[in-house]
Design a protein around this motif. Structure first.
Motif, short mmCIF file in Angstrom:
data_model
loop_
_atom_site.label_atom_id
_atom_site.label_comp_id
_atom_site.label_asym_id
_atom_site.label_seq_id
_atom_site.Cartn_x
_atom_site.Cartn_y
_atom_site.Cartn_z
N GLN A 45 -6.65 -0.77 -1.95
CA GLN A 45 -5.98 -0.63 -0.66
C GLN A 45 -6.99 -0.55 0.48
O GLN A 45 -6.78 -1.14 1.55
CB GLN A 45 -5.09 0.62 -0.69
CG GLN A 45 -3.92 0.48 -1.67
CD GLN A 45 -3.05 1.72 -1.74
OE1 GLN A 45 -2.53 2.18 -0.72
NE2 GLN A 45 -2.86 2.26 -2.93
N TYR A 46 -8.08 0.16 0.26
CA TYR A 46 -9.14 0.23 1.27
C TYR A 46 -9.71 -1.17 1.53
O TYR A 46 -9.85 -1.59 2.70
CB TYR A 46 -10.26 1.15 0.80
CG TYR A 46 -11.48 1.12 1.71
CD1 TYR A 46 -11.56 1.97 2.81
CD2 TYR A 46 -12.52 0.22 1.49
CE1 TYR A 46 -12.66 1.92 3.66
CE2 TYR A 46 -13.61 0.17 2.33
CZ TYR A 46 -13.68 1.02 3.42
OH TYR A 46 -14.76 0.96 4.26
N ASP A 47 -10.03 -1.91 0.48
CA ASP A 47 -10.61 -3.25 0.63
C ASP A 47 -9.64 -4.19 1.33
O ASP A 47 -10.04 -5.02 2.15
CB ASP A 47 -10.99 -3.82 -0.74
CG ASP A 47 -12.17 -3.09 -1.37
OD1 ASP A 47 -12.93 -2.44 -0.62
OD2 ASP A 47 -12.33 -3.16 -2.60
N PHE A 78 0.83 -1.21 0.00
CA PHE A 78 0.00 0.00 0.00
C PHE A 78 0.86 1.25 0.00
O PHE A 78 2.05 1.23 0.30
CB PHE A 78 -1.00 0.02 1.16
CG PHE A 78 -0.38 -0.08 2.54
CD1 PHE A 78 0.31 0.99 3.10
CD2 PHE A 78 -0.53 -1.24 3.30
CE1 PHE A 78 0.86 0.90 4.38
CE2 PHE A 78 0.00 -1.34 4.59
CZ PHE A 78 0.70 -0.25 5.13
N ASP A 79 0.22 2.35 -0.38
CA ASP A 79 0.88 3.66 -0.40
C ASP A 79 0.65 4.34 0.95
O ASP A 79 -0.49 4.45 1.41
CB ASP A 79 0.30 4.53 -1.52
CG ASP A 79 0.58 3.96 -2.90
OD1 ASP A 79 1.74 3.96 -3.30
OD2 ASP A 79 -0.38 3.51 -3.56
N ASP A 80 1.70 4.83 1.55
CA ASP A 80 1.60 5.47 2.86
C ASP A 80 0.60 6.63 2.85
O ASP A 80 -0.16 6.82 3.80
CB ASP A 80 2.97 5.99 3.31
CG ASP A 80 3.92 4.85 3.64
OD1 ASP A 80 3.46 3.71 3.80
OD2 ASP A 80 5.14 5.12 3.75
N LYS A 138 -19.47 4.00 3.34
CA LYS A 138 -19.34 5.44 3.10
C LYS A 138 -17.89 5.83 2.92
O LYS A 138 -17.55 6.63 2.04
CB LYS A 138 -19.96 6.23 4.24
CG LYS A 138 -19.90 7.75 4.02
CD LYS A 138 -20.46 8.51 5.21
CE LYS A 138 -20.44 10.01 4.96
NZ LYS A 138 -19.08 10.52 4.69
N SER A 139 -17.02 5.25 3.74
CA SER A 139 -15.59 5.55 3.62
C SER A 139 -15.06 5.10 2.26
O SER A 139 -14.22 5.76 1.66
CB SER A 139 -14.81 4.88 4.74
OG SER A 139 -15.18 5.39 6.00
N ARG A 140 -15.57 3.97 1.80
CA ARG A 140 -15.12 3.48 0.49
C ARG A 140 -15.54 4.43 -0.62
O ARG A 140 -14.82 4.64 -1.59
CB ARG A 140 -15.66 2.07 0.22
CG ARG A 140 -14.97 1.38 -0.97
CD ARG A 140 -15.51 -0.03 -1.15
NE ARG A 140 -14.69 -0.79 -2.07
CZ ARG A 140 -14.80 -0.74 -3.40
NH1 ARG A 140 -15.71 0.05 -3.95
NH2 ARG A 140 -14.02 -1.47 -4.17
N LYS A 144 -8.86 3.15 -8.62
CA LYS A 144 -8.90 1.69 -8.45
C LYS A 144 -7.87 1.21 -7.43
O LYS A 144 -8.14 0.30 -6.65
CB LYS A 144 -8.67 1.00 -9.80
CG LYS A 144 -9.89 1.07 -10.72
CD LYS A 144 -9.80 0.06 -11.84
CE LYS A 144 -11.11 0.03 -12.62
NZ LYS A 144 -11.12 -1.01 -13.67
N SER A 145 -6.70 1.83 -7.43
CA SER A 145 -5.68 1.45 -6.46
C SER A 145 -6.11 1.84 -5.05
O SER A 145 -5.92 1.08 -4.10
CB SER A 145 -4.35 2.13 -6.80
OG SER A 145 -3.35 1.77 -5.87
N CYS A 146 -6.71 3.02 -4.90
CA CYS A 146 -7.20 3.45 -3.58
C CYS A 146 -8.26 2.49 -3.06
O CYS A 146 -8.26 2.13 -1.87
CB CYS A 146 -7.78 4.86 -3.67
SG CYS A 146 -6.55 6.17 -3.92
#
Length: 385
Positions: free
Chosen positions: A165-167, A127-129, A143-145, A160-162
């Protein structure tokens, strides 16, 4: 009419790390009919790049700019077809990547060598910091997604990358939040991640479970590496020191927090404490810095001990980082303390307190030392000058 058909037959599943990285990073392909070539060609969704004359795939464009056509001496159409085939394979693999143990040992659909399987998992869960920093302090809800489009715009990472990473964070959190023992070890076991990546996820889960406030404007200067450093220190020193099915890495040692509240006895002896600190600090500091500590010692010790004495209350624990910033870091910034000044002060402050008779009780002494170990670690990391 003649139709063009791309066919690819293989035994082992081939994975190109460069193409896989493009897929993981969200440079996804779709088909678009190209009237010039009278065929379907891959195109990136929401691409902001215009590609050559007849291809509009961002993934192809990226590899083309890296010189892949020159390296392989292959026409651009063949490169595009190969990338599209890889993308199809990765899309089929994605469901297995959600449960890495199945990909590594239980599935029969893909023949993948162990080292390739490990690479697929590690890269997918990387993941990206900057993205994870935006997630800290937020509840992992639908909602956060939906807010990932804002995170994408703010960080410059593809949507898509975000979302991936969330999932991934939510998936890891749901599996390990109720498991006893080491968070990092549990993540390594269930997701087959490297030790380093498992520790990074462990810090995210730890912060989420304790619901630390992370969204206040005054905390925005803190990066994920800062918070990772602090969370690791807490897990190392403030959680239970026992091993067993009833001990969790997400639980702070309750007895320690209650014992810590008794450290207010130092406030009743702050004059003696100040005297000891000033004697030791004088040779280390410039006269201006020394005079400033001599004048404001009482307010500094009240801030440090006040935060610790209230950590047994859930609300005070939640605002731990905000309290450090408002009560400690901001006052020290205002008087232009250097990082060296802060390090010297915290070291001497701690040692002088441990030398005092009021902390002769072993449990109280141990609680204070455990507390200051973490606070020192956090403050030194958080104090950006």
């Amino acid at each position: 009419m003649l139709s063009e058909v791309d066919v690819f037959i293989s035994n082992y599943t081939l994975v190109d790390p460069d193409i896989y990285q493009l897929w993981v990073d969200g440079h996804s392909c779709k088909f678009k009919w190209n009237s010039t070539l009278n065929r379907s060609t891959p195109i990136i969704e929401n691409s902001h790049h215009s590609f050559l004359t007849h291809l509009a795939s961002e993934a192809v464009n990226i590899l083309h700019q890296r010189g892949i056509c020159q390296e392989t001496n292959a026409p651009i159409e063949l490169i595009a077809s190969d990338i599209l085939d890889h993308y199809r394979t990765y899309a089929l693999l994605e469901k297995l990547l959600h449960t890495p143990t199945k990909l590594a040992s239980e599935q029969l659909a893909f023949q993948i060598e162990p080292q390739t399987s490990q690479m697929l998992i590690e890269m997918y869960y990387e993941f990206d910091d900057v993205v994870i920093r935006e997630l800290l302090g937020k509840k992992l809800t639908s909602k956060s997604r939906k807010d990932m489009d804002e995170v994408s715009e703010k960080t410059g990472i593809t949507l898509k990358s975000c979302r991936r990473q969330y999932d991934n964070v939510k998936r890891v959190f749901k599996i390990v939040e109720d498991l006893p023992g080491s968070l990092a070890a549990n993540i390594e076991q269930h997701f087959l991640l490297s030790e380093d990546l498992a520790k990074r996820y462990a810090a995210v889960v730890f912060i989420a479970c304790l619901r630390f406030e992370m969204n206040k404007r005054k905390l925005q200067f803190l990066t994920f590496p800062d918070l990772y450093h602090c969370a690791n220190s807490m897990m190392s020193s403030w959680t239970y020191r026992c091993i067993g099915s009833e001990y969790f890495d997400t639980d702070l040692d309750r007895e320690f927090l209650l014992e810590l509240a008794e450290c207010r006895v130092l406030l009743e002896n702050d004059k003696h404490h100040k005297h000891l600190v000033c004697i030791k600090l004088r040779p280390m500091l410039l006269e201006r810095s020394y005079q400033e500590i001599d004048t404001n010692f009482r307010s500094y010790t009240r801030a440090i001990l006040g935060i610790g004495c209230n950590l047994h209350r859930s609300r005070d624990l939640r605002f731990f980082f905000l309290e450090l910033v408002e009560r400690c870091i901001e006052p020290w910034r205002q008087v232009n303390w250097t990082h060296s000044d802060l390090r010297n002060f915290l070291s001497v402050y701690t040692q002088c307190a441990l030398d005092m008779d009021v902390l002769r009780d072993n449990e109280l002494r141990d609680a204070f030392e455990r507390y200051m170990t973490v606070v020192t670690c956090c403050l030194l990391r958080m104090y950006h000058t």
